[in-house]
Write a protein that holds these residues in place. Structure first.
Motif, PDB file in Angstrom:
ATOM      1  N   ALA A  98       0.914  -1.185  -0.027  1.00  0.00           N
ATOM      2  CA  ALA A  98       0.081   0.035  -0.052  1.00  0.00           C
ATOM      3  C   ALA A  98       0.949   1.325   0.054  1.00  0.00           C
ATOM      4  CB  ALA A  98      -0.958  -0.079   1.262  1.00  0.00           C
ATOM      5  N   VAL A  99       2.062   1.254   0.836  1.00  0.00           N
ATOM      6  CA  VAL A  99       2.976   2.557   0.728  1.00  0.00           C
ATOM      7  C   VAL A  99       3.387   2.634  -0.406  1.00  0.00           C
ATOM      8  CG1 VAL A  99       5.092   3.069   1.789  1.00  0.00           C
ATOM      9  CG2 VAL A  99       3.251   2.070   3.133  1.00  0.00           C
ATOM     10  N   THR A 100       3.717   1.634  -1.139  1.00  0.00           N
ATOM     11  CA  THR A 100       4.588   1.508  -2.611  1.00  0.00           C
ATOM     12  C   THR A 100       3.731   2.062  -3.678  1.00  0.00           C
ATOM     13  OG1 THR A 100       4.709  -0.824  -2.907  1.00  0.00           O
ATOM     14  CG2 THR A 100       6.615   0.349  -1.957  1.00  0.00           C
ATOM     15  N   ALA A 101       2.609   1.691  -3.434  1.00  0.00           N
ATOM     16  CA  ALA A 101       1.568   2.255  -4.495  1.00  0.00           C
ATOM     17  C   ALA A 101       1.181   3.375  -4.083  1.00  0.00           C
ATOM     18  CB  ALA A 101       0.151   1.260  -4.224  1.00  0.00           C
ATOM     19  N   ALA A 102       1.116   3.842  -3.002  1.00  0.00           N
ATOM     20  CA  ALA A 102       1.051   5.475  -2.753  1.00  0.00           C
ATOM     21  C   ALA A 102       2.023   6.214  -3.303  1.00  0.00           C
ATOM     22  CB  ALA A 102       0.892   5.544  -1.237  1.00  0.00           C
ATOM     23  N   LEU A 103       3.345   5.597  -3.269  1.00  0.00           N
ATOM     24  CA  LEU A 103       4.534   6.419  -3.729  1.00  0.00           C
ATOM     25  C   LEU A 103       4.415   6.523  -5.407  1.00  0.00           C
ATOM     26  CD1 LEU A 103       7.537   4.820  -1.798  1.00  0.00           C
ATOM     27  CD2 LEU A 103       6.531   7.126  -1.348  1.00  0.00           C
ATOM     28  N   GLY A 104       3.908   5.395  -5.681  1.00  0.00           N
ATOM     29  CA  GLY A 104       3.836   5.237  -7.367  1.00  0.00           C
ATOM     30  C   GLY A 104       2.566   6.387  -7.913  1.00  0.00           C
ATOM     31  N   ALA A 105       1.517   6.518  -6.946  1.00  0.00           N
ATOM     32  CA  ALA A 105       0.226   7.435  -7.113  1.00  0.00           C
ATOM     33  C   ALA A 105       0.769   8.779  -7.097  1.00  0.00           C
ATOM     34  CB  ALA A 105      -0.658   7.147  -6.274  1.00  0.00           C
ATOM     35  N   ILE A 106       1.701   9.183  -6.113  1.00  0.00           N
ATOM     36  CA  ILE A 106       2.375  10.519  -6.201  1.00  0.00           C
ATOM     37  C   ILE A 106       2.643  10.706  -7.538  1.00  0.00           C
ATOM     38  CG2 ILE A 106       4.049  11.884  -5.210  1.00  0.00           C
ATOM     39  CD1 ILE A 106       3.664  10.348  -2.439  1.00  0.00           C
ATOM     40  N   GLN A 206      -7.430   9.594 -13.842  1.00  0.00           N
ATOM     41  CA  GLN A 206      -7.600   8.325 -12.924  1.00  0.00           C
ATOM     42  C   GLN A 206      -6.758   7.175 -13.575  1.00  0.00           C
ATOM     43  OE1 GLN A 206      -9.979  10.449 -14.047  1.00  0.00           O
ATOM     44  NE2 GLN A 206     -11.522  10.437 -12.815  1.00  0.00           N
ATOM     45  N   VAL A 207      -7.200   6.902 -14.594  1.00  0.00           N
ATOM     46  CA  VAL A 207      -6.241   5.778 -15.411  1.00  0.00           C
ATOM     47  C   VAL A 207      -4.625   6.040 -15.189  1.00  0.00           C
ATOM     48  CG1 VAL A 207      -5.821   4.225 -17.581  1.00  0.00           C
ATOM     49  CG2 VAL A 207      -8.087   5.250 -16.971  1.00  0.00           C
ATOM     50  N   ARG A 208      -4.402   7.220 -15.504  1.00  0.00           N
ATOM     51  CA  ARG A 208      -2.672   7.269 -15.483  1.00  0.00           C
ATOM     52  C   ARG A 208      -2.360   7.206 -13.922  1.00  0.00           C
ATOM     53  NH1 ARG A 208      -0.509   9.007 -20.069  1.00  0.00           N
ATOM     54  NH2 ARG A 208      -1.660  10.883 -21.268  1.00  0.00           N
ATOM     55  N   VAL A 209      -3.011   7.645 -13.042  1.00  0.00           N
ATOM     56  CA  VAL A 209      -2.639   7.519 -11.711  1.00  0.00           C
ATOM     57  C   VAL A 209      -2.576   5.967 -11.455  1.00  0.00           C
ATOM     58  CG1 VAL A 209      -3.468   8.075  -9.140  1.00  0.00           C
ATOM     59  CG2 VAL A 209      -3.605   9.994 -10.846  1.00  0.00           C
ATOM     60  N   GLY A 210      -3.817   5.412 -11.748  1.00  0.00           N
ATOM     61  CA  GLY A 210      -3.954   3.940 -11.544  1.00  0.00           C
ATOM     62  C   GLY A 210      -2.645   3.018 -12.201  1.00  0.00           C
ATOM     63  N   ALA A 211      -2.091   3.400 -13.143  1.00  0.00           N
ATOM     64  CA  ALA A 211      -0.899   2.750 -13.825  1.00  0.00           C
ATOM     65  C   ALA A 211       0.285   3.031 -12.929  1.00  0.00           C
ATOM     66  CB  ALA A 211      -0.563   3.363 -15.164  1.00  0.00           C
ATOM     67  N   TYR A 212       0.445   4.192 -12.545  1.00  0.00           N
ATOM     68  CA  TYR A 212       1.555   4.430 -11.747  1.00  0.00           C
ATOM     69  C   TYR A 212       1.450   3.772 -10.331  1.00  0.00           C
ATOM     70  CZ  TYR A 212       3.785   7.937 -14.608  1.00  0.00           C
ATOM     71  OH  TYR A 212       4.489   8.493 -15.718  1.00  0.00           O
ATOM     72  N   ALA A 213       0.163   3.670  -9.710  1.00  0.00           N
ATOM     73  CA  ALA A 213      -0.094   2.909  -8.653  1.00  0.00           C
ATOM     74  C   ALA A 213       0.190   1.558  -8.674  1.00  0.00           C
ATOM     75  CB  ALA A 213      -1.506   3.076  -8.028  1.00  0.00           C
ATOM     76  N   ILE A 214      -0.124   1.033  -9.842  1.00  0.00           N
ATOM     77  CA  ILE A 214       0.253  -0.484 -10.081  1.00  0.00           C
ATOM     78  C   ILE A 214       1.905  -0.790 -10.039  1.00  0.00           C
ATOM     79  CG2 ILE A 214       0.149  -2.196 -11.882  1.00  0.00           C
ATOM     80  CD1 ILE A 214      -2.849  -1.326 -12.686  1.00  0.00           C
ATOM     81  N   ALA A 215       2.459   0.296 -10.689  1.00  0.00           N
ATOM     82  CA  ALA A 215       3.797  -0.034 -11.001  1.00  0.00           C
ATOM     83  C   ALA A 215       4.377   0.121  -9.551  1.00  0.00           C
ATOM     84  CB  ALA A 215       4.483   1.404 -11.786  1.00  0.00           C
ATOM     85  N   GLY A 216       3.950   1.019  -8.725  1.00  0.00           N
ATOM     86  CA  GLY A 216       4.818   1.217  -7.129  1.00  0.00           C
ATOM     87  C   GLY A 216       4.333  -0.100  -6.612  1.00  0.00           C
ATOM     88  N   ALA A 217       3.275  -0.651  -6.750  1.00  0.00           N
ATOM     89  CA  ALA A 217       2.921  -2.042  -6.069  1.00  0.00           C
ATOM     90  C   ALA A 217       3.711  -3.204  -6.469  1.00  0.00           C
ATOM     91  CB  ALA A 217       1.455  -2.249  -6.160  1.00  0.00           C
TER      92      ALA A 217
END
Length: 328
Positions: A98-106, A206-217
């Protein structure tokens, strides 16, 4: 049949290259084709493969993230800290992911909502997240992890390391998501034409943020594999890994401009790069030369399609000119 072969021509070429690389590597050492050696080599590249599949949706959307290795470092240090503190691994895994997904979402928020260039954003967070990892780990890093945090790196499922099985499962999941879900379809549409996607009411931001969150996870999952394999964590974990990761994605046929590419290509290119690097190690090729080879492959995978397009266009004009002259 012919149409299918043309559709998967890039993947078929990768298969041929993998076979050639394996033959070359087997000539360098009789131990290359040993099952245990192959599986141990495959386990080594799991960390890179997980990050490559995390980067895959971002590149499909025409963006980039070069901070994934730093996110992995944060994850590995967090896992190690939690292990030493006695936090159960079943609690640590969802928390750190969850933390790394948040880092990606940033990263995604800065790109999608602030309108900043993804290269500049992730270059900044590459340094920032690496700094966080160093602050958390300290100068000496973190050691003394408990067995439940290192079990995965030492266990096998039949003749296959558990981490390799984990990688294959993650690769299939990402592939299914990109091929069968709205997120995947939207990602390809955004990469092909973001303006048209907005006009078609695609939630581009939203889709862009989702992609970065997936990458972080996915980077967080790679961090978990890291501590399982190396039983320690430092702030410099996976430093420089982004070259391999980006090459695996682009060499796999994912256009750096966005809009195209398959998970199968990313899987095959990761296997190809792993085979080449293993062969170079067997040949005692210095690490700097190995980096040079990976860099050349990255440049070739980016410039190759453009060169082919240019040649086709040039020859097409020549044929049309010749035909018009003959007709005249």
């Amino acid at each position: 049949m012919t149409r299918a072969l043309r559709s998967y021509s890039a993947e078929l070429l990768l298969v041929v290259l993998i076979i050639l690389a394996a033959i070359w590597s087997s000539q360098l050492s009789p131990y290359f084709l040993d099952t245990t050696n192959l599986m141990n080599s495959a386990a080594f590249f799991v960390v890179f493969g997980l990050m490559a599949f995390g980067l895959f949706p971002i590149v499909v959307q025409g963006e980039i993230d070069i901070s994934l290795a730093s996110t992995l470092a944060v994850a590995s240090v967090l896992f190690a800290k939690m292990s030493v503190a006695g936090v159960p691994v079943l609690v640590a895994v969802p928390v750190v992911l969850a933390v790394t997904a948040a880092l990606g979402a940033i990263n995604g928020l800065l790109v999608a909502y602030a309108g900043l260039p993804s290269l500049a954003v992730t270059l900044g967070t590459l340094g920032a997240y690496r700094g966080v990892a160093y602050l958390l780990a300290g100068d000496a890093g973190v050691t003394g992890l408990t067995k439940d945090y290192t079990f995965l790196g030492m266990s096998w499922i039949g003749v296959v390391p558990s981490t390799v099985v984990l990688f294959l499962v993650a690769a299939v999941v990402i592939g299914v998501v990109m091929e069968t879900t709205k997120f995947g379809r939207y990602s390809y549409a955004i990469g092909a034409n973001p303006d048209a996607s907005r006009s078609a009411s695609v939630p581009v931001r939203q889709v862009r943020v989702g992609a970065y969150a997936i990458a972080g996870a996915m980077a967080g999952l790679a961090g978990f594999v890291w501590v399982n394999q190396y039983q320690s964590a430092r702030g410099d974990n996976a430093d420089g890994a982004i070259l391999f990761v980006l090459t695996a994605v682009v060499l796999g046929g994912v256009s750096i401009k966005g809009g195209s590419g398959r998970a199968l290509g990313v899987l095959l290119s990761t296997l190809l790069l792993a085979t080449i690097q293993t062969g170079m190690k067997l040949a005692n090729v210095p690490g700097t030369s190995q980096t040079l080879v990976i860099g050349i492959l990255l440049i070739a995978s980016i410039g190759g399609p453009q060169l082919i397009t240019l040649l086709r266009s040039t020859f097409g004009r020549m044929r049309r000119t010749s035909a018009s002259m003959a007709g005249g």
